[in-house]
Enzyme design. Structure first.
Site, PDB file in Angstrom:
ATOM      1  N   ASP A 133      -1.896   4.835  -6.148  1.00  0.00           N
ATOM      2  CA  ASP A 133      -0.248   4.579  -5.787  1.00  0.00           C
ATOM      3  C   ASP A 133       0.395   5.951  -6.601  1.00  0.00           C
ATOM      4  OD1 ASP A 133      -1.574   1.649  -5.891  1.00  0.00           O
ATOM      5  OD2 ASP A 133       0.346   1.841  -4.849  1.00  0.00           O
ATOM      6  N   GLY A 172       0.717  -0.970   0.033  1.00  0.00           N
ATOM      7  CA  GLY A 172      -0.059  -0.031  -0.060  1.00  0.00           C
ATOM      8  C   GLY A 172       0.914   1.339   0.041  1.00  0.00           C
TER       9      GLY A 172
HETATM   10  O1  MRU Z   1       0.356  -3.819  -4.731  1.00  0.00           O
HETATM   11  P1  MRU Z   1       0.121  -3.176  -3.441  1.00  0.00           P
HETATM   12  O2  MRU Z   1      -0.792  -4.189  -2.679  1.00  0.00           O
HETATM   13  O3  MRU Z   1       1.179  -2.445  -2.550  1.00  0.00           O
HETATM   14  O4  MRU Z   1      -1.052  -2.129  -4.013  1.00  0.00           O
HETATM   15  C1  MRU Z   1      -1.773  -1.510  -3.238  1.00  0.00           C
HETATM   16  C2  MRU Z   1      -2.702  -0.674  -3.899  1.00  0.00           C
HETATM   17  O5  MRU Z   1      -2.925  -0.697  -5.230  1.00  0.00           O
HETATM   18  C3  MRU Z   1      -3.629   0.188  -2.990  1.00  0.00           C
HETATM   19  O6  MRU Z   1      -4.899   0.322  -3.586  1.00  0.00           O
HETATM   20  C4  MRU Z   1      -2.829   1.689  -3.017  1.00  0.00           C
HETATM   21  O7  MRU Z   1      -1.613   1.601  -2.426  1.00  0.00           O
HETATM   22  C5  MRU Z   1      -4.236   2.399  -1.913  1.00  0.00           C
HETATM   23  S1  MRU Z   1      -3.381   3.148  -0.685  1.00  0.00           S
HETATM   24  C6  MRU Z   1      -3.460   2.247   0.601  1.00  0.00           C
END
Ligand code: MRU
Length: 363
Positions: free
Chosen positions: A244, A54
């Site tokens: 992101d 995240g």
């Molecule tokens: O690959 P990840 O699990 O790190 O991806 C996370 C996301 O795409 C979230 O939706 C994003 O970071 C949202 S903010 C908590």
């Protein structure tokens, strides 16, 4: 165990152990395991293998990680200290390519060293400690503020569809997209949350659904390809997702599948909100085409989560971890400084003006 997960910060500095403390998200929901990481290789690995994940949580982990790297530097001159610090920073920056919070947090840490040129390594270590703790503490306040603004767009009883995990487990506390749900819940509101399982790594099933159930929220898990049906049934008042990296024009990278959801939402005339702190908005890029999309291992699609390999051997796999939602599909961005609506080039400018004004953030 259920309430406990919400009382643990997802990512923190353990001052006693001088370690990065994280909940190992690869073990959830089966096991709540806390990791204390000190070695740079382990911190890099934790980010790459999504033990911490995240965008905001990755940023906080990197800030704490590079502070821990600085603690190990035994040089006495400023120049030698900076050169080793820079090496550690560049190493952690390579862990994942898409979430801009990783680079944003590491740049903030580097700025501390650059702004104190000539200072002793001891003083620099203290300053880096304070900055890492500040980045983490700010993340909590920022997410809470996003939640307050998000709540303005919701009514008691609303059905909300979300994708991936943009809750507390993707930040330090509260989350981005799920912050409004946590705050509303604390105030006695009841929402009906639909979580996309979010293939291939199932963050929605393993993390969002877990977090929402722990919080006592009415939660329904759906496979990604069921979202259209749920919308058609009239069960969704709004989509809330995280991001992101957001470009200056409002194109937004988020977990793969988000852009398809936004297209469906437009078809069914459902508002599509992207919740993102200003640290996720990258005004240095004009549009989404400039965002690097991470491609991950084929095994995440063919083998992970199955007792034995599910897909036929020898098949090619395309496994992008993120996609870009075109700005025209986004109803509004919810930031810690307020809600930005189209035209984003204009509304983001106002958001950043508010950020840099002496009045500062909404408490
Ligand atoms: O690959 P990840 O699990 O790190 O991806 C996370 C996301 O795409 C979230 O939706 C994003 O970071 C949202 S903010 C908590």
């Amino acid at each position: 165990m259920t309430e406990d997960i919400l009382s643990i910060d997802t990512v923190a500095l353990d001052e006693g152990k001088n370690a990065l403390k994280i909940i190992d998200q690869t073990k959830l929901p089966g096991k709540v395991e806390i990791l204390y990481l000190t070695r740079q290789e382990d911190i890099y690995d934790a980010i790459y293998h999504l033990k911490v994940r995240g965008a905001p949580a990755i940023g906080v982990a990197a800030a704490i990680g590079v502070y821990l790297a600085a603690l190990e530097i035994d040089e006495v001159s400023y120049d030698a200290f900076y050169s080793r610090f820079k090496k550690a920073k560049d190493y952690l920056a390579g862990a994942r390519p898409t979430a801009v919070n990783l680079f944003w947090a590491l740049d903030r840490m580097e700025k501390v060293v650059l702004d104190h040129s000539g200072e002793s390594p001891e003083k620099l270590k203290k300053l880096l400690h304070d900055e890492a703790v500040k980045i983490r503490d700010e993340d909590i306040q920022v997410c809470k503020s996003i939640g307050e603004y998000g709540l303005e767009l919701l009514n008691d009883g609303d059905g909300i569809l979300t994708h991936c995990n943009a809750g507390q487990l993707g930040t330090t506390r509260y989350g981005t997209a799920l912050a409004a749900i946590h705050l509303g819940r604390q105030r006695g509101m009841n929402f009906k949350v639909f979580c996309d399982e979010t293939r291939p790594l199932l963050q929605g099933a393993r993390l969002t659904a877990f977090e929402m159930v722990c919080a006592g929220v009415d939660t329904t898990l759906i496979c990604d390809n069921m979202a259209g049906m749920v919308m058609k049934n009239g069960w969704v008042k709004a989509c809330f997702v995280g991001s992101d990296r957001v470009a200056a024009n409002g194109d937004a990278a988020n977990k793969i599948g988000t852009s398809g959801l936004a297209i469906l939402a437009k078809h069914y005339n459902i508002p599509f909100y992207v919740c993102a702190p200003t640290s996720t908005i990258d005004m240095s890029i004009k549009h989404g085409d400039e965002i690097v999309i991470e491609e991950r291992m084929p095994e995440e699609v063919t083998e992970m989560w199955y007792n034995e390999r599910m897909a036929t051997a020898g098949v090619k796999v395309y496994n992008p971890a993120f996609d870009i939602t075109n700005h025209e599909l986004v109803t509004a961005f919810i930031t810690e400084y307020g809600i930005a609506r189209p035209l984003y080039s204009e509304s983001f400018r106002k958001i950043f003006e508010k950020k840099t004004s002496p009045a500062g953030a909404r408490p």
